[in-house]
Design an enzyme around this catalytic site. Structure first.
Site, mmCIF file in Angstrom:
data_model
loop_
_atom_site.group_PDB
_atom_site.id
_atom_site.type_symbol
_atom_site.label_atom_id
_atom_site.label_comp_id
_atom_site.label_asym_id
_atom_site.label_seq_id
_atom_site.Cartn_x
_atom_site.Cartn_y
_atom_site.Cartn_z
ATOM 1 N N LYS A 96 49.828 6.464 24.319
ATOM 2 C CA LYS A 96 51.359 7.977 24.117
ATOM 3 C C LYS A 96 51.770 6.633 24.577
ATOM 4 O O LYS A 96 52.557 7.057 25.516
ATOM 5 C CB LYS A 96 50.953 9.088 25.064
ATOM 6 C CG LYS A 96 52.479 9.498 25.162
ATOM 7 C CD LYS A 96 52.055 10.752 25.267
ATOM 8 C CE LYS A 96 53.273 11.702 25.440
ATOM 9 N NZ LYS A 96 54.081 11.902 26.464
ATOM 10 N N GLY A 157 60.935 17.358 31.895
ATOM 11 C CA GLY A 157 60.570 18.411 33.013
ATOM 12 C C GLY A 157 62.201 19.185 32.931
ATOM 13 O O GLY A 157 62.132 19.961 34.909
ATOM 14 N N ALA A 184 57.858 17.278 25.405
ATOM 15 C CA ALA A 184 59.252 17.461 26.778
ATOM 16 C C ALA A 184 60.095 18.340 26.966
ATOM 17 O O ALA A 184 60.421 18.196 25.412
ATOM 18 C CB ALA A 184 59.530 15.826 27.205
ATOM 19 N N GLY A 185 60.306 18.976 27.759
ATOM 20 C CA GLY A 185 61.413 19.426 27.484
ATOM 21 C C GLY A 185 61.232 21.783 27.377
ATOM 22 O O GLY A 185 62.071 22.453 28.081
ATOM 23 N N ASN A 206 53.326 19.562 29.778
ATOM 24 C CA ASN A 206 53.303 19.008 31.623
ATOM 25 C C ASN A 206 53.661 20.715 32.405
ATOM 26 O O ASN A 206 52.679 21.072 33.107
ATOM 27 C CB ASN A 206 53.631 18.485 31.562
ATOM 28 C CG ASN A 206 52.073 17.777 32.655
ATOM 29 O OD1 ASN A 206 52.273 16.382 32.426
ATOM 30 N ND2 ASN A 206 51.922 18.349 33.351
ATOM 31 N N THR A 207 54.890 19.801 32.600
ATOM 32 C CA THR A 207 55.644 20.569 34.099
ATOM 33 C C THR A 207 55.769 21.996 34.204
ATOM 34 O O THR A 207 55.568 22.929 34.773
ATOM 35 C CB THR A 207 56.915 20.081 34.056
ATOM 36 O OG1 THR A 207 56.598 18.771 34.349
ATOM 37 C CG2 THR A 207 57.488 20.887 35.331
#
Length: 256
Positions: A96, A157, A184-185, A206-207
């Site tokens: 990645k 994040g 992301a986001g 993830n976050t």
């Protein structure tokens, strides 16, 4: 079924492994998510350190595919070096690719990204580029040899969801045969469902899971949202309208 570089997976949810309160909570979240692919940062999970060895043992025990990333790299050279280290440590050609251009927004550097992608593809890596939602950048990455694209929904994040759904929808229409992953986001499961409803092949979280009060429960919620969004897309949903359209038939209605 989801397919990346000739490998097929039942789950369309990819899960990041950073920021979890403990290894056991991470393991519980991965299981609850039903994800078959997890991302790993080489810089954080050094295979030479005891902690890194324990982490690697945990991931292997889960039986999931590993997608190493070049998180924290700001130049093509740095990302390429990290990719080679990841291939040696994790034994995979997958990478990645992240080349960060701005430290405040963590926005990818499109020029450095394309340069690094071209070199890594020539060196037999199978590249998953973290990119913005620009069509021209996407074209250049495909020309460089990338067979998967990972446009952001919003800054890493941030939890803002899909900042520009129009651009993402346009990208899906422009590249109907390229696997697209929103990366992301994403903040809540409804964001993931929205991405899947646009026709994206998968989402990476993830976050939103790692920092949730109950990561395992949130992972399960995301799994259900991704499945629901994909089913909705495949069901060919109705188009939005500016005016009302009656859903109740007039047959049998009394007229005075």
């Amino acid at each position: 079924m989801l397919e990346f570089y000739g490998k097929r997976f039942e789950s369309r949810l990819l899960l990041g492994t950073a920021q979890y309160p403990s290894p056991s909570i991470l393991a519980d979240a991965v299981r609850a998510s039903l994800s078959r692919i997890v991302t790993v940062s080489l810089r954080r999970e050094s295979g030479e350190a005891r902690a890194g060895q324990d982490f690697w043992a945990l991931i292997k025990a889960l039986g999931v595919a590993v997608l190493p990333n070049t998180a924290g790299c700001h130049t093509p050279r740095e990302a390429i070096t990290t990719a080679h280290m990841a291939r040696e440590v994790f034994g995979t050609n997958w990478i990645k690719l992240e080349v960060i251009g701005d430290t405040d927004t963590l926005q990818p550097d499109p020029f450095g990204l394309v340069e690094a992608a071209r070199i890594l593809c020539d060196e037999s890596f199978e590249v998953f580029p973290y990119m913005n939602d620009d069509l021209i950048v996407a074209e250049r990455l495909i020309e460089a040899g990338c067979k998967v694209l990972m446009p952001w929904g919003a800054p890493i994040g941030s939890g803002r969801g899909l900042n520009n759904p129009y651009a993402l929808k346009t990208m899906r229409a422009h590249f109907p045969d390229i696997p697209l992953v929103v990366d992301a986001g994403i903040g809540v499961p409804s964001h993931a469902a929205a991405a899947m409803e646009l026709g994206f092949d998968a989402v990476l979280i993830n976050t939103a899971v790692a920092k949730a009060g109950d990561p395992a429960a949130m992972a399960r919620a995301f799994a259900l949202a991704v499945e629901a969004g994909r089913l909705a897309y495949e069901a060919d949903p109705i188009e939005a309208r500016d005016m009302a359209s009656p859903s109740t038939p007039l047959l049998g209605k009394a007229f005075l």
